[in-house]
Structures are given as structure tokens and as C-alpha cells.
Design an enzyme around this catalytic site. Structure first.
Site, PDB file in Angstrom:
ATOM      1  N   CYS A   1       0.834  -1.194   0.000  1.00  0.00           N
ATOM      2  CA  CYS A   1       0.000   0.000   0.000  1.00  0.00           C
ATOM      3  C   CYS A   1       0.874   1.251   0.000  1.00  0.00           C
ATOM      4  CB  CYS A   1      -0.909  -0.002   1.228  1.00  0.00           C
ATOM      5  SG  CYS A   1      -1.988   1.441   1.367  1.00  0.00           S
TER       6      CYS A   1
ATOM      7  N   SER B   1       0.413   3.896   1.507  1.00  0.00           N
ATOM      8  CA  SER B   1       0.547   4.429   2.860  1.00  0.00           C
ATOM      9  C   SER B   1       1.825   3.924   3.518  1.00  0.00           C
ATOM     10  CB  SER B   1      -0.665   4.035   3.705  1.00  0.00           C
ATOM     11  OG  SER B   1      -1.856   4.546   3.156  1.00  0.00           O
TER      12      SER B   1
ATOM     13  N   HIS C   1       4.865   5.878   2.386  1.00  0.00           N
ATOM     14  CA  HIS C   1       5.059   7.162   3.064  1.00  0.00           C
ATOM     15  C   HIS C   1       5.942   6.991   4.299  1.00  0.00           C
ATOM     16  CE1 HIS C   1       2.501   9.620   0.591  1.00  0.00           C
ATOM     17  NE2 HIS C   1       1.438   8.877   0.813  1.00  0.00           N
TER      18      HIS C   1
ATOM     19  N   HIS D   1      -0.087  -3.452   6.457  1.00  0.00           N
ATOM     20  CA  HIS D   1      -1.356  -3.351   7.176  1.00  0.00           C
ATOM     21  C   HIS D   1      -2.552  -3.866   6.376  1.00  0.00           C
ATOM     22  CE1 HIS D   1      -1.049   0.320   4.743  1.00  0.00           C
ATOM     23  NE2 HIS D   1      -2.371   0.241   4.650  1.00  0.00           N
TER      24      HIS D   1
ATOM     25  N   CYS E   1      -7.511  -2.743   3.322  1.00  0.00           N
ATOM     26  CA  CYS E   1      -7.236  -1.304   3.271  1.00  0.00           C
ATOM     27  C   CYS E   1      -7.811  -0.676   2.010  1.00  0.00           C
ATOM     28  CB  CYS E   1      -5.739  -1.030   3.368  1.00  0.00           C
ATOM     29  SG  CYS E   1      -5.333   0.739   3.258  1.00  0.00           S
TER      30      CYS E   1
END
Length: 362
Positions: free
Chosen positions: A38, A40, A43, A59, A163
């Protein structure tokens, strides 16, 4: 267990052997079957968003329950489960008013002074990221960070529900409450954006406009339910969306985390329309409405994880897939072993695929 560890921001993940604790009273030990890559996580890997290190990212996962703590009542050994970073306490103001995705979930972590969930062989702590740390062969999580799903659901496809699909579909169904016939623009056609488009189709949206800078992503968007596509980098992208809808869309959803995409979302709205920001923007960036936008009744909102109620939403999304309504196969571009995780993130940076999923040996 084997895990991918982030030791220093901006550096590749390292594959290490990590020790994982036994489950406490409300904890669940899960053998990871699959975990999506992902943006995210990227980041945190790149250091754009800070996190204590070393840590294990990841996650968006699914797996099989190996063991449960003495007080666990929601899952049992042998259950197929999907994890979600929206771990909830169940009794705070946000939980009891139906906004579980806003719960800070403090009680779902081990308290200071308790033994850590993850350690290196020398006993040093490895931080758990987002209550999950799923780039590992096993996960130890609070029972309110996972939900049991239908045993026939393929686990690689189930993992992306944790997610990308929960965020995209949740935004359509929960945050925006799209009704049949309303118009939707989705800016950014990665995993979250494609899931948003697919959910808009399921919700019966009228015009569904996908904006992305890559032709390949726009083609995938059409396959998943977009009625029209626009080059997000075109100087007249907003004007094209305004023209296609004869005045703008009811809902414009930013799904990539680029400042320019937030601006495009706002410019694509009709009078009274709502812009929803899903992507993780740079921390110092602001998205706003002009005075004329406000006078036109336009609205701007965030929707963390799509405003999900994941113990209810995720089994429903599994059912949508098993009934042929939700197309997860198109969203997954490839499956890879854990050892290729850095290659997967390099491909993500190039932006030429939808979702790579790590599949663990079972």
C-alpha cells in the site's frame, strides 16, 4: 518468523528473523497468508510520515488464526480473517456514535511496561506499525483489529479488502452515501481509486469519471466501472469533467495524495457537491474551498479509511466478491514473495501497476 523490517527511513526493507510474543488475553495470533503493498506504507518507508524505528510495516493483510487469548470472543483458531488498521476500543465517544474509524484505539496496543509484541533475537524491540506489522509470516493483534470472513474466500483477494477496498468502498457507501444516479469523479486510479470506482458502480452511480495520468490506469478504471476517463495532468482536466457532467459532479474523490489532485477534485464539483480527500497528502499541505465555492454550497471532507465499520463492512465486501459484484482480480496486478518486497515498492513508485500482493507459503 521472517519479516521485512524498516531500519532507516529512505532505505530498503531488510528481511530478518523476528520473535513474536504469545497472545495476551484480548490478542489474536495470525499466520499471514497475503499482504498488499500500500502507498501508505511507502510514506513511512520514505520518511514522509514519521514512525519509531526499527519497525515492520504492512497493514493490508489476510491470514488464518493460529491462537487466541483467554478473553477473545470474536474469532477462533482456524478462522480465516482480514486485518484492519482501524482497531477500535468499542466504548469511546467515536465508537459509541458509530464512527469507529476515528477511534484512536489506545487500548488495543500493549501498555508501556508490558512485554513488546515484536523483538529481535537479542531482545531489542521492533515497533509494531499501525497495530498490525503485516509484512511478516505472523501477526499478533488485538481482536478488534481483525474480523472473520467466509472460509471459501481466496486470501490474496481478501487481503486487499483490508485497506484499499475498505477505504474506497467505504467512502462510497459510508462517507459519501452515493445514491443511484449521482455523478462521481475519482482522481487517482491506484488500488484505492480503482476500488472506489468499482464501489460507485455497485452503488448505481450515473457518470463515473476516472482521472489518472497513466493510460494503463485509465484502461483499468474503465474495466472496473468508469464511464469516462480523463488525463489528470491535462490543463483542462477540470473543464473536461465539468463538460462531461454538464456542470460538475456530485462527488469528487481524491485517492492518491497529490496536492494537485485535491485541487482537481474541488474544481470538478457542481454546486452543492462534495470533495472527499482519501490520499495521504504532504503533512504541511492544505486543501481548501474558495469563498465562491462556499457560496455555491460546496463541501470538503476527509474520510480516514473510508469511514468504515470494518467488522460489518469487510464480510459484506467479501460477499460482494463471491457474488461477482466486486472485481478484486483486476485490482491485483501481481503476487510476489516477501523477498521481492523492495522490487514491489520500486514498481509502485513508477506507478505502472495497481496492487502488488505478497503471498506467504502456507
Amino acid at each position: 518468523m521472517k519479516a521485512a523490517v524498516l531500519i532507516e527511513a529512505g532505505k530498503p526493507l531488510q528481511i530478518e528473523q523476528i520473535n513474536i510474543a504469545n497472545p495476551g488475553p484480548h490478542e489474536v495470533l495470525i499466520r499471514t497468508a497475503a499482504c498488499g503493498l500500500c502507498h501508505s506504507d511507502l510514506h513511512f518507508i520514505e520518511g514522509t510520515y514519521p514512525h519509531p524505528l526499527p519497525a515492520i510495516p504492512g497493514h493490508e493483510a489476510a491470514g488464518i488464526v493460529e491462537a487466541v487469548g483467554s478473553e477473545v470472543r470474536t474469532v477462533k483458531v482456524g478462522d480465516a480473517v482480514v486485518t484492519c488498521l482501524s482497531a477500535f476500543c468499542g466504548h469511546c465517544e467515536y465508537c459509541v456514535t458509530g464512527r469507529m474509524s476515528l477511534c484512536l484505539g489506545g487500548e488495543t496496543r500493549r501498555r508501556p511496561g508490558e512485554a513488546p509484541r515484536l523483538t529481535r533475537p537479542d531482545g531489542s524491540i521492533v515497533n509494531q506499525m499501525l497495530n498490525l506489522s503485516a509484512y511478516a509470516e505472523m501477526m499478533l493483534v488485538h481482536e478488534h483489529a481483525c474480523v472473520a470472513i467466509h472460509p471459501d474466500m481466496p486470501l490474496p483477494q481478501a487481503s486487499v479488502i483490508g485497506c484499499a477496498v475498505t477505504t474506497g468502498a467505504g467512502t462510497i457507501f459510508n462517507a459519501c452515501k452515493v445514491t443511484p444516479g449521482e455523478t462521481v469523479a475519482v482522481i487517482g486510479c491506484g488500488g484505492v481509486g480503482l476500488a472506489t470506482i468499482n464501489a460507485a458502480k455497485i452503488a448505481g452511480a450515473g457518470r463515473i469519471i476516472a482521472a489518472d495520468l497513466l493510460p494503463e490506469k485509465r484502461e483499468m478504471a474503465l474495466k472496473l466501472g468508469a464511464t469516462d476517463v480523463v488525463d489528470a495532468l491535462a490543463d483542462d482536466a477540470a473543464a473536461q469533467i465539468q463538460e462531461l457532467t454538464k456542470g460538475g459532479v456530485d462527488h469528487a474523490i481524491e485517492a492518491v495524495g497529490r496536492p494537485a489532485s485535491g485541487t482537481l477534485a474541488v474544481k470538478s464539483l457542481k454546486r452543492g457537491g462534495t470533495a472527499t480527500i482519501l490520499g495521504m497528502m504532504p503533512l504541511q499541505h492544505s486543501v481548501g474551498l474558495s469563498a465562491m465555492d462556499l457560496l455555491s454550497g460546496k463541501k470538503l471532507q476527509g474520510a480516514i479509511m473510508g469511514g468504515n465499520r470494518f467488522p460489518v463492512d469487510i464480510p459484506r465486501l467479501v460477499d460482494f466478491y463471491m457474488r461477482g459484484l466486486l472485481d478484486l482480480d483486476t485490482i491485483i496486478s501481481e503476487t510476489i514473495p516477501l523477498e521481492r518486497i523492495n522490487e514491489g515498492f520500486d514498481q509502485m513508485k513508477r506507478g505502472d501497476s495497481a496492487r502488488s500482493v505478497i503471498v506467504f507459503d502456507q
